[in-house]
Design an enzyme around this catalytic site. Sequence first.
Site, PDB file in Angstrom:
ATOM      1  N   VAL A   1       5.324   2.056   7.717  1.00 14.52           N
ATOM      2  CA  VAL A   1       5.658   3.433   8.094  1.00 14.52           C
ATOM      3  C   VAL A   1       4.363   4.242   8.142  1.00 14.52           C
ATOM      4  O   VAL A   1       3.520   4.102   7.251  1.00 14.52           O
ATOM      5  CB  VAL A   1       6.585   4.028   6.999  1.00 14.52           C
ATOM      6  CG1 VAL A   1       6.800   5.502   7.229  1.00 14.52           C
ATOM      7  CG2 VAL A   1       7.915   3.291   6.944  1.00 14.52           C
TER       8      VAL A   1
ATOM      9  N   ASP B   1       5.906   2.259   2.204  1.00 15.07           N
ATOM     10  CA  ASP B   1       4.970   1.160   2.450  1.00 15.07           C
ATOM     11  C   ASP B   1       4.183   1.530   3.713  1.00 15.07           C
ATOM     12  O   ASP B   1       4.750   1.548   4.819  1.00 15.07           O
ATOM     13  CB  ASP B   1       5.791  -0.129   2.652  1.00 15.07           C
ATOM     14  CG  ASP B   1       4.913  -1.355   2.856  1.00 15.07           C
ATOM     15  OD1 ASP B   1       3.738  -1.202   3.260  1.00 15.07           O
ATOM     16  OD2 ASP B   1       5.427  -2.474   2.646  1.00 15.07           O
ATOM     17  N   HIS B   2       2.912   1.804   3.541  1.00 21.06           N
ATOM     18  CA  HIS B   2       2.130   2.318   4.671  1.00 21.06           C
ATOM     19  C   HIS B   2       1.865   1.250   5.726  1.00 21.06           C
ATOM     20  O   HIS B   2       1.372   1.546   6.809  1.00 21.06           O
ATOM     21  CB  HIS B   2       0.820   2.922   4.161  1.00 21.06           C
ATOM     22  CG  HIS B   2       0.296   4.027   5.030  1.00 21.06           C
ATOM     23  ND1 HIS B   2       0.762   4.277   6.303  1.00 21.06           N
ATOM     24  CD2 HIS B   2      -0.658   4.964   4.804  1.00 21.06           C
ATOM     25  CE1 HIS B   2       0.111   5.294   6.818  1.00 21.06           C
ATOM     26  NE2 HIS B   2      -0.759   5.733   5.935  1.00 21.06           N
ATOM     27  N   ARG B   3       2.211  -0.008   5.426  1.00 19.39           N
ATOM     28  CA  ARG B   3       2.094  -1.036   6.472  1.00 19.39           C
ATOM     29  C   ARG B   3       3.213  -0.881   7.483  1.00 19.39           C
ATOM     30  O   ARG B   3       3.067  -1.196   8.658  1.00 19.39           O
ATOM     31  CB  ARG B   3       2.176  -2.438   5.853  1.00 19.39           C
ATOM     32  CG  ARG B   3       1.040  -2.763   4.918  1.00 19.39           C
ATOM     33  CD  ARG B   3       1.308  -4.063   4.206  1.00 19.39           C
ATOM     34  NE  ARG B   3       2.587  -4.037   3.514  1.00 19.39           N
ATOM     35  CZ  ARG B   3       3.159  -5.071   2.930  1.00 19.39           C
ATOM     36  NH1 ARG B   3       2.548  -6.238   2.930  1.00 19.39           N
ATOM     37  NH2 ARG B   3       4.320  -4.967   2.333  1.00 19.39           N
TER      38      ARG B   3
ATOM     39  N   PRO C   1       0.865  -1.195   0.000  1.00 22.64           N
ATOM     40  CA  PRO C   1       0.000   0.000   0.000  1.00 22.64           C
ATOM     41  C   PRO C   1       0.899   1.242   0.000  1.00 22.64           C
ATOM     42  O   PRO C   1       1.552   1.553   0.986  1.00 22.64           O
ATOM     43  CB  PRO C   1      -0.786  -0.113   1.318  1.00 22.64           C
ATOM     44  CG  PRO C   1      -0.346  -1.384   1.963  1.00 22.64           C
ATOM     45  CD  PRO C   1       0.909  -1.856   1.318  1.00 22.64           C
TER      46      PRO C   1
END
Length: 387
Positions: A363, A359-361, A183
Amino acid sequence: TMEIPSPVAGKLARFKVSVGDKVSEGDVIAVLTGVTQQDGAVDDAPLDRRSAPQDAEASGRQGSSPPTAPEGKAAPVPEASPNASVDVHAGPAVRKLARELGADLARVSATGPKSRILKEDLEKYIKSQVTLAQSGGHGGGSSLVPELKLPDFSLFGEIEVRKLEKIQRITAENMTTSWLSVPHVTQFDEADITEMESFRKQKKSLSEQKGVKLTPLPFLLKACAYALEALPQFNVSLDMANGSIVQKKYIHIGVAVDTPAGLVVPVLRDVNQKSIWQLAAECMDLAAKAKNRKLKPAEMQGGCFTISSLGSIGGTAFTPIVNTPEVAILGVSKAQYKPVYDGEQFVPRLMLPLSLSYDHRAVNGADAARFTSVLTQTLGDLRELLL
Ligand code: CAO
């Protein structure tokens, strides 16, 4: 290069081909003995694993019809397993990925030659299943991601079809994997590099003496290493299979290099421990090797973070794709003079656009804003690097 699954359990008595041999449909490639029948009985007569005409196993296709059995015996039935998928044609990497993801290859539409399932086919299937699951399974059981069907372009004018270079194929696969599994969010910022550029220009004659080209890139590498030390949550890889995060204690940074054969990413090691001159020399060396196809695999491995600099070409911003399993990538666009208000008046300052995709998972957005703030402060005043 190909995994050839045995359709039966038994002992591999001998190979009938050697490394480097060319094999065709119908060639015998191995002999099995002690074949276990479905009822558990052991058949000690040798069994030739011969590919039937429609079974191109030896040329890559994996068993679509039963092997030739010893005279008077019924052909053994392969053991059923969700991913054994005897009727599918796929390479070992795709089978491994399917096993890891629990995907049944028999349900995947193949677009490769001879109906071979490609990695992209599997990824497209997984994406469609995820979309289907997220939409509550509505969709009449069919994939919500339509198959990309190409028209016959020659109907519209002259065309030329060229094979993709190996690097281009690998890049395409990696980009697809990252695009489908990460994501992405991109954080934009601008660094005032007016002072940095005047410092860099002051060093021009010294850089000529040293035979090293001093561009903004080594400064960016140093600033990124500093930011990675300050915010170690960017120096990780996610291990979703084991529910863990791998924290790296080293700082190796990749630099995207555009070559005629495609995009490659050589990695500079221990960037935090090197001087700007060392980094400039290494950048030159690795970029030259990349352009001459002289990079060794080890020189492209182990990166923690990537810089993709399009600054010498142009553009105001872009959204780079994270180079998985890293969790962030910095895109750098062209520095330009802009009027910046200093509290009293507008003054011309050289502004460098930065685009940090992450990567929004792994950070969160606040940390991404902190990361680009550290970068803009450091590039705005190189004395920060001394602290
Ligand atoms: N803004 C303005 N000018 C810049 C700049 C920026 N952000 N970055 C570099 N420049 C200038 C340099 O200073 C140099 O000018 P001078 O000779 O006057 O100093 C000039 O542009 C050419 O630089 P360069 O390209 O030779 O060197 P580099 O260190 O900036 O880049 C490398 C090296 C290997 C990254 C580059 O050659 C390259 O391949 N870039 C493309 C990367 C790419 O394709 N990324 C896309 C990945 S995603 O698809």
